[in-house]
Motif scaffolding. Structure first.
Motif, PDB file in Angstrom:
ATOM      1  N   VAL A  20       0.965  -1.458   0.051  1.00  0.00           N
ATOM      2  CA  VAL A  20      -0.065   0.075  -0.185  1.00  0.00           C
ATOM      3  C   VAL A  20       0.852   1.185  -0.066  1.00  0.00           C
ATOM      4  O   VAL A  20       1.903   1.203   0.551  1.00  0.00           O
ATOM      5  N   LYS A  21       0.259   2.272  -0.669  1.00  0.00           N
ATOM      6  CA  LYS A  21       1.095   3.590  -0.649  1.00  0.00           C
ATOM      7  C   LYS A  21       0.734   4.394   0.448  1.00  0.00           C
ATOM      8  O   LYS A  21      -0.454   4.568   0.807  1.00  0.00           O
ATOM      9  N   ALA A  22       1.841   4.874   1.276  1.00  0.00           N
ATOM     10  CA  ALA A  22       1.725   5.514   2.285  1.00  0.00           C
ATOM     11  C   ALA A  22       3.030   6.167   2.735  1.00  0.00           C
ATOM     12  O   ALA A  22       4.103   5.781   2.565  1.00  0.00           O
ATOM     13  N   ASP A  23       2.812   7.703   2.837  1.00  0.00           N
ATOM     14  CA  ASP A  23       3.973   8.368   3.139  1.00  0.00           C
ATOM     15  C   ASP A  23       3.897   8.932   4.820  1.00  0.00           C
ATOM     16  O   ASP A  23       2.577   9.488   5.069  1.00  0.00           O
ATOM     17  N   LEU A  24       4.706   8.271   5.518  1.00  0.00           N
ATOM     18  CA  LEU A  24       4.487   8.431   6.942  1.00  0.00           C
ATOM     19  C   LEU A  24       4.624   9.900   7.317  1.00  0.00           C
ATOM     20  O   LEU A  24       4.132   9.959   8.645  1.00  0.00           O
ATOM     21  N   SER A  25       4.985  10.663   6.605  1.00  0.00           N
ATOM     22  CA  SER A  25       4.619  12.455   6.819  1.00  0.00           C
ATOM     23  C   SER A  25       3.308  12.462   6.906  1.00  0.00           C
ATOM     24  O   SER A  25       2.779  13.507   7.512  1.00  0.00           O
ATOM     25  N   SER A  26       2.254  11.920   6.228  1.00  0.00           N
ATOM     26  CA  SER A  26       1.058  11.870   6.445  1.00  0.00           C
ATOM     27  C   SER A  26       0.288  11.000   7.214  1.00  0.00           C
ATOM     28  O   SER A  26       0.267   9.970   7.334  1.00  0.00           O
ATOM     29  N   LEU A  27      -0.389  11.672   8.291  1.00  0.00           N
ATOM     30  CA  LEU A  27      -1.077  11.044   9.368  1.00  0.00           C
ATOM     31  C   LEU A  27      -2.318  10.242   8.583  1.00  0.00           C
ATOM     32  O   LEU A  27      -2.525   8.985   8.887  1.00  0.00           O
ATOM     33  N   ALA A  63      -4.647   5.164   7.097  1.00  0.00           N
ATOM     34  CA  ALA A  63      -5.305   4.244   6.202  1.00  0.00           C
ATOM     35  C   ALA A  63      -4.518   2.784   5.901  1.00  0.00           C
ATOM     36  O   ALA A  63      -5.177   1.786   5.893  1.00  0.00           O
ATOM     37  N   ALA A  64      -3.060   3.050   5.947  1.00  0.00           N
ATOM     38  CA  ALA A  64      -2.268   1.917   5.790  1.00  0.00           C
ATOM     39  C   ALA A  64      -2.433   0.883   7.052  1.00  0.00           C
ATOM     40  O   ALA A  64      -2.151  -0.060   6.765  1.00  0.00           O
ATOM     41  N   PHE A  65      -2.687   1.267   8.111  1.00  0.00           N
ATOM     42  CA  PHE A  65      -2.913   0.248   9.201  1.00  0.00           C
ATOM     43  C   PHE A  65      -4.168  -0.235   9.440  1.00  0.00           C
ATOM     44  O   PHE A  65      -4.308  -0.745  10.411  1.00  0.00           O
ATOM     45  N   LYS A  66      -5.147   0.116   8.551  1.00  0.00           N
ATOM     46  CA  LYS A  66      -6.340  -0.266   8.751  1.00  0.00           C
ATOM     47  C   LYS A  66      -6.604  -1.828   8.908  1.00  0.00           C
ATOM     48  O   LYS A  66      -5.968  -2.747   8.115  1.00  0.00           O
ATOM     49  N   ASP A  67      -6.982  -2.348  10.163  1.00  0.00           N
ATOM     50  CA  ASP A  67      -7.228  -3.718  10.242  1.00  0.00           C
ATOM     51  C   ASP A  67      -6.146  -4.570  10.694  1.00  0.00           C
ATOM     52  O   ASP A  67      -6.349  -5.709  10.736  1.00  0.00           O
ATOM     53  N   HIS A  99       3.385   9.806  13.896  1.00  0.00           N
ATOM     54  CA  HIS A  99       2.327   9.289  12.859  1.00  0.00           C
ATOM     55  C   HIS A  99       1.929   8.005  13.074  1.00  0.00           C
ATOM     56  O   HIS A  99       0.859   7.187  12.863  1.00  0.00           O
ATOM     57  N   ILE A 100       3.123   6.948  13.271  1.00  0.00           N
ATOM     58  CA  ILE A 100       3.009   5.677  13.359  1.00  0.00           C
ATOM     59  C   ILE A 100       2.263   5.330  14.593  1.00  0.00           C
ATOM     60  O   ILE A 100       1.278   4.752  14.788  1.00  0.00           O
ATOM     61  N   VAL A 101       2.556   6.128  15.743  1.00  0.00           N
ATOM     62  CA  VAL A 101       1.806   5.675  16.935  1.00  0.00           C
ATOM     63  C   VAL A 101       0.443   6.112  16.992  1.00  0.00           C
ATOM     64  O   VAL A 101      -0.299   5.364  17.488  1.00  0.00           O
ATOM     65  N   GLU A 102       0.113   7.061  16.354  1.00  0.00           N
ATOM     66  CA  GLU A 102      -1.110   7.737  16.424  1.00  0.00           C
ATOM     67  C   GLU A 102      -1.843   6.802  15.331  1.00  0.00           C
ATOM     68  O   GLU A 102      -3.259   6.599  15.793  1.00  0.00           O
TER      69      GLU A 102
END
Length: 313
Positions: A57-64, A69-73, A97-100
């Motif tokens: 999945v595409k995700a930039d960790l700079s974007s919460l 969305a990447a961590f869904k489920d 952002h990873i923690v939140e």
């Protein structure tokens, strides 16, 4: 049967994330599913993961928003931040952002890649930054395991640590550290052997720091053991005295202080210091390779040896 646990892997196209994915793939079918987070799913490394049947999945960790969305489920997350790529501010933002995102998705376990950056440990900002993110994880109440990362064997064969070669001296390393002081080390390819057990047995590993080390090796060991295994001449091109090492802190280089503080802690964190635990490490991952075993099997070493010895075009 219970549903497979979805494990989200950040840094999936790097060395640490790739190792975690490889070890997850060794687990029995139905135990885990894997989602790899990548800033660029069309990259060669991302496409290689897709070819293995892994969801990318595409995700930039700079974007919460993208991280959430990447961590869904997700049941579990392997968390990784990269100081040397993104700097202090970038690393702190990514960690936040990873923690939140993990908290928002009710993640049941996070395994965090870290180093010793607390009071009395390493004073380099690249290390203390990791400790601040540890605090975020603890304060968020997410069940955690912290895996302390040692120096990679691979580091001494890539980038500015890689050896040079000439026909007279053979392979030689120029590393700004003391030649006979032990360094905690492992092959990063074995990292998943400490991460996956924490996902497999969360009750056993929740709140545990895995103080990873397979061997304590000096720079001289690294050269001599390579020579023993491969049969090539090898030596250290630079052998700092303690006085020269202390003076390196003030060298005219923007990273001089950071590098000195990192190495200074490594010098304090030897076999008898208690900072790293070889018995703990090998009890969890008894198949982890020694440096000699790694050199013998390493394509990275073989390729670099061939490249450096190849006649100039």
């Amino acid at each position: 049967m219970s549903s497979p646990k979805l494990i989200v892997v950040t840094g999936a196209t790097g060395q640490q994330g790739a190792s975690v994915i490889d070890w997850l793939l060794k687990e029995p079918a139905g135990e885990f599913t894997i989602r790899a987070v990548s800033r660029n799913p069309s990259s060669e490394a991302s496409q290689a993961l897709t070819a293995k049947g892994i969801e990318v999945v595409k995700a930039d960790l700079s974007s919460l928003e993208e991280t959430t969305a990447a961590f869904k489920d997700a049941w579990g997350v392997f968390g990784l931040t990269q100081f040397y790529e993104h700097g202090y501010d970038g690393e702190q933002l990514h960690g936040k952002h990873i923690v939140e995102a993990a908290k928002a998705n009710n993640v049941k376990h996070i395994v965090w890649s870290t180093v010793e950056g607390r009071e009395g440990e390493c004073k380099a900002v690249s290390w203390t930054s990791k400790a601040l993110i540890e605090d975020r994880i603890i304060e968020a109440g997410i069940p955690w395991t912290f895996v302390h990362i040692p120096m990679y064997y691979e580091n001494f064969w890539t980038s500015f640590f890689a050896p040079a070669y000439d026909e007279e001296k053979g392979f030689n390393w120029t590393v700004g550290f003391l030649p006979d002081v032990p360094i905690f080390a492992f092959s990063v390819a074995d990292l998943g052997g400490w991460v996956v057990p924490a996902f497999r047995e969360p009750a056993k590993y929740t709140g545990v720091r895995i103080k990873t080390v397979v061997e304590f090796l000096t720079l001289r060991d690294l050269a001599n053991q390579f020579s023993e295994v491969i049969g090539e001449k090898a030596s250290l091109a630079l052998e700092l005295t303690p006085e020269q090492f202390e003076a390196s802190r003030h060298a005219d280089h923007p990273a001089a202080e950071l590098m000195y503080l990192s190495w200074e802690f490594v010098a304090r964190a030897g076999p008898d210091s208690g900072y790293r635990d070889k018995d703990q490490s090998l009890s969890i991952n008894p198949t982890a390779k020694t440096y000699k075993e790694w050199v013998k099997d390493s394509k990275l070493v073989k390729d670099l040896v061939a490249k450096l010895k190849a006649p100039a075009a």
